[in-house]
Write a protein that holds these residues in place. Sequence first.
Motif, short mmCIF file in Angstrom:
data_model
loop_
_atom_site.label_atom_id
_atom_site.label_comp_id
_atom_site.label_asym_id
_atom_site.label_seq_id
_atom_site.Cartn_x
_atom_site.Cartn_y
_atom_site.Cartn_z
N ALA A 1 53.19 47.26 -48.71
CA ALA A 1 54.14 46.83 -47.67
C ALA A 1 53.40 46.01 -46.63
CB ALA A 1 54.81 48.03 -47.02
N GLN A 2 53.89 44.81 -46.37
CA GLN A 2 53.31 43.94 -45.35
C GLN A 2 54.23 43.96 -44.13
OE1 GLN A 2 53.13 39.50 -45.88
NE2 GLN A 2 50.94 39.91 -46.07
N VAL A 3 53.67 44.24 -42.96
CA VAL A 3 54.47 44.49 -41.76
C VAL A 3 54.03 43.55 -40.65
CG1 VAL A 3 55.22 46.22 -40.08
CG2 VAL A 3 54.63 46.92 -42.42
N ALA A 4 55.01 42.96 -39.97
CA ALA A 4 54.76 42.16 -38.77
C ALA A 4 55.47 42.83 -37.60
CB ALA A 4 55.26 40.73 -38.95
N THR A 5 54.74 43.16 -36.55
CA THR A 5 55.33 43.84 -35.40
C THR A 5 55.29 42.93 -34.18
OG1 THR A 5 53.24 44.85 -34.66
CG2 THR A 5 54.55 46.06 -36.28
N LEU A 6 56.27 43.11 -33.31
CA LEU A 6 56.37 42.34 -32.08
C LEU A 6 56.24 43.30 -30.90
CD1 LEU A 6 57.05 39.65 -30.60
CD2 LEU A 6 59.46 40.30 -30.77
N TYR B 1 53.07 39.54 -28.51
CA TYR B 1 52.10 39.50 -29.61
C TYR B 1 52.79 39.84 -30.92
CZ TYR B 1 48.71 39.61 -25.82
OH TYR B 1 48.00 39.32 -24.69
N LEU B 2 52.48 39.05 -31.94
CA LEU B 2 52.94 39.33 -33.30
C LEU B 2 51.73 39.79 -34.11
CD1 LEU B 2 55.65 38.94 -35.05
CD2 LEU B 2 54.38 37.05 -36.08
N ASP B 3 51.73 41.05 -34.49
CA ASP B 3 50.61 41.61 -35.26
C ASP B 3 51.03 41.80 -36.71
OD1 ASP B 3 48.57 42.24 -33.11
OD2 ASP B 3 50.32 43.28 -32.32
N ILE B 4 50.17 41.43 -37.62
CA ILE B 4 50.48 41.53 -39.03
C ILE B 4 49.40 42.32 -39.76
CG2 ILE B 4 49.43 39.28 -39.55
CD1 ILE B 4 51.61 38.96 -41.73
N ASP B 5 49.83 43.19 -40.64
CA ASP B 5 48.91 44.00 -41.44
C ASP B 5 49.68 44.52 -42.65
OD1 ASP B 5 46.59 45.19 -42.24
OD2 ASP B 5 46.33 46.43 -40.45
N ASP B 6 48.97 45.13 -43.57
CA ASP B 6 49.64 45.68 -44.75
C ASP B 6 49.09 47.06 -45.05
OD1 ASP B 6 47.74 44.92 -47.58
OD2 ASP B 6 47.14 44.29 -45.59
N THR B 7 49.81 47.78 -45.89
CA THR B 7 49.43 49.14 -46.23
C THR B 7 49.88 49.46 -47.64
OG1 THR B 7 49.57 51.46 -45.53
CG2 THR B 7 51.56 50.16 -45.34
N ILE B 8 49.19 50.38 -48.27
CA ILE B 8 49.57 50.84 -49.61
C ILE B 8 50.41 52.11 -49.48
CG2 ILE B 8 48.75 51.75 -51.81
CD1 ILE B 8 48.20 48.84 -51.60
N ARG B 9 51.59 52.10 -50.08
CA ARG B 9 52.41 53.30 -50.16
C ARG B 9 52.21 53.89 -51.55
NH1 ARG B 9 53.82 57.18 -47.32
NH2 ARG B 9 52.36 57.93 -48.88
N ASP C 1 43.61 45.02 -29.25
CA ASP C 1 44.90 45.72 -29.23
C ASP C 1 45.71 45.47 -30.49
OD1 ASP C 1 44.41 46.87 -26.79
OD2 ASP C 1 45.40 45.29 -25.63
N HIS C 2 45.20 44.62 -31.38
CA HIS C 2 45.89 44.39 -32.66
C HIS C 2 46.10 45.70 -33.42
CE1 HIS C 2 46.57 43.27 -36.80
NE2 HIS C 2 45.42 43.78 -37.15
N ALA C 3 45.26 46.68 -33.17
CA ALA C 3 45.37 47.95 -33.89
C ALA C 3 46.69 48.66 -33.63
CB ALA C 3 44.21 48.87 -33.50
N ILE C 4 47.50 48.17 -32.69
CA ILE C 4 48.79 48.79 -32.41
C ILE C 4 49.70 48.77 -33.63
CG2 ILE C 4 49.98 46.71 -31.59
CD1 ILE C 4 51.15 48.41 -29.33
N VAL C 5 49.49 47.80 -34.52
CA VAL C 5 50.32 47.72 -35.72
C VAL C 5 50.12 48.95 -36.61
CG1 VAL C 5 48.63 46.44 -37.11
CG2 VAL C 5 51.07 46.19 -37.60
N GLU C 6 48.94 49.56 -36.55
CA GLU C 6 48.68 50.75 -37.35
C GLU C 6 49.59 51.91 -36.93
OE1 GLU C 6 46.84 50.81 -39.88
OE2 GLU C 6 45.62 48.98 -39.67
N GLN C 7 49.95 51.96 -35.65
CA GLN C 7 50.84 53.01 -35.17
C GLN C 7 52.21 52.90 -35.83
OE1 GLN C 7 51.36 53.32 -30.84
NE2 GLN C 7 53.54 53.67 -31.19
N ILE C 8 52.71 51.65 -35.95
CA ILE C 8 54.02 51.45 -36.57
C ILE C 8 53.97 51.78 -38.04
CG2 ILE C 8 55.86 49.79 -36.94
CD1 ILE C 8 55.16 50.61 -34.00
#
Length: 457
Positions: free
Chosen positions: A166-171, A136-144, A352-359
Motif C-alpha cells: 500500500a502506497q500512502v500520501a498524507t497531507l 506537507y505531502l508525505d509519501i511512503d509505502d508499507t507491506i500488508r 517530520d516526514h516520519a509523521i506518515v508512519e503514524q497514519i
Amino acid sequence: MRVSHDFSAEFDDDNLIARAGLVPVMALAESAGLSGLVKEHVSVAGTPGANATVKVPSLVAGMVAGADSISDMDLLRHGGMGRAFTECRAPTTLGTHLRGYTFGHVRQLDAVASRLLSGLAERVPGLLAGADQVAYLDIDDTIRATHGYAKQGAGYGYSGVKGLNAQVATLSTPLAAPVVAGIRLRKGSSASAHGAAKLISESLAAARKAGAGGLLTVRADSAYYQQPVVAAARRGGAYFSLTARMNPGVVAAISRIPETAWVGIKYPQAIWDEDEQRWVSDAEVAEIPYTAFTSRKQAEHVAARLIVRRVKRLNPTTTGGEQDELLAAYRHHAVFTDSPLGMLEAETSHRDHAIVEQIIADLKNGPLAHLPSGRFTANSAWTVLAAIAFNLTRAAGALASRFHAKARAATILSQLIAVPARIANRARSWRLHLPRNWPWQSGWETLFNATSATSSP
C-alpha cells in the motif's frame, strides 16, 4: 475494582446501540456529500442488486465503527441500529458488492475520496488548519502481510514479507494532524517508488482543492529519490524534500563542504539514529548546491540544495577509499531539496516526514488489519474506503475537541464512537440516552451538536 453482585445476562434490548458515535459521524459524512459523490461517480455494473449509494456508506460506517474485515460489518446490525440508520446491509451483500469492482471502479472511488476530503475540509475548518499558509505531502509505502495462496497480487517485496503493498500520501500542516490525500494498493513485489509520480500528482491536486493554497512541500525517504518524483512535485506547484541516497556523487559533494560551513545544532528532543542504533541529541548541519540525476538527459537534471546533517560515530571506522577521513568519524544524512526555508528549518522540517508512519500504523491497526478478499480489485477498493473512513474519523475528532483533533484513530473510536446509547421516542422526538459521567461527554456533545439540527442529547 471488583464485581459488586451476581449477574445474569440477556441479549434482548431492541433499542440499545453500541456505537452511538456513528450517528454524528455519518451525519457529518452526509453533510460533506458522501452519498451524492458515490451516486455521481461510482457505477458498479454487473453486481446483483448493485446500489453503491447504500453499500459504500455502509462499508465506510463499518470501518469507522472498528470493522477490519467483511464479517465485522455485522457491527451495523445490532439492537436499535435499524432505527438509527436506514438500509443497513449484511456482510455477505457488502462482500459481493466489493467483488464486483474493477480497476475502473476503484478509480471512481478515488474520485469520491478526493472530493470528500474537500467537503470535509470545508465543513470542518480545523481539519486542515493553516493549510493556506504551509502544508506537507508525505509519501511512503508499507507491506500488508497476507497468508496462503488465495490473494491476487501477493508477493515478496523489499521487506522479505509476503503480502500486498500500500502506497500512502498524507497531507498535514504544522497546526493539524495528517489526513490521507491519496492511497494505492499494489502488488507485493512492487518497488517503493513504483507509480509514485502519478500518486503525487493526484494527491497534490486533491490537496489544493482541500485548501492547501500556500507553501506545499512533498517529502519522502531515499526510496523516492528519483527524477520522476521531483518532476511530479514541480508540475503540481510544490517544493520537494527527499532523503538523498549516498551515491558517489552525493558523497563527493559532501566532501567539498568546508569545515567552517558546519553549524552545530542541539535537538530539544533526542532523535533515533537507525544506523548507530542510539538516540542523538546534537549534530552539525551544512549545505551545498547540488545537481542530481546527471545520468539522465540534460533537460532532466535537477539543481537544488543538498542539506547534510552529520553525527559523530561512537566507533569510528575506516573504509579504505578516497573518502576515508570523511566517512570514518561521522555518519552523514543528506536531504535534497528546493525548499525556500532556511537551512536549519528545512532540515528540521524534513525529519517530520516520519509523521506518515503514524497514519500507516493507524490504518494497519484499523481497516487494513486484514485485506478481506482474494480479488485484488476488491482489496484495492477496501483500501480506498479505509482512507475515506480514516479522514471521516479525523474530521469528527477535529469537530469534537482540540485533544481529539490530533488523537490516534483508535482513541477517537474508543472515546467518541464506541459509546453505548439507548434510543427512545417521546412525543415524536427521537433521543439518545448515553451513559452518565462519560469522561468525554463534552467532546461527544460538541461533535453531536455540530452535525445535528437538534439540541444536545
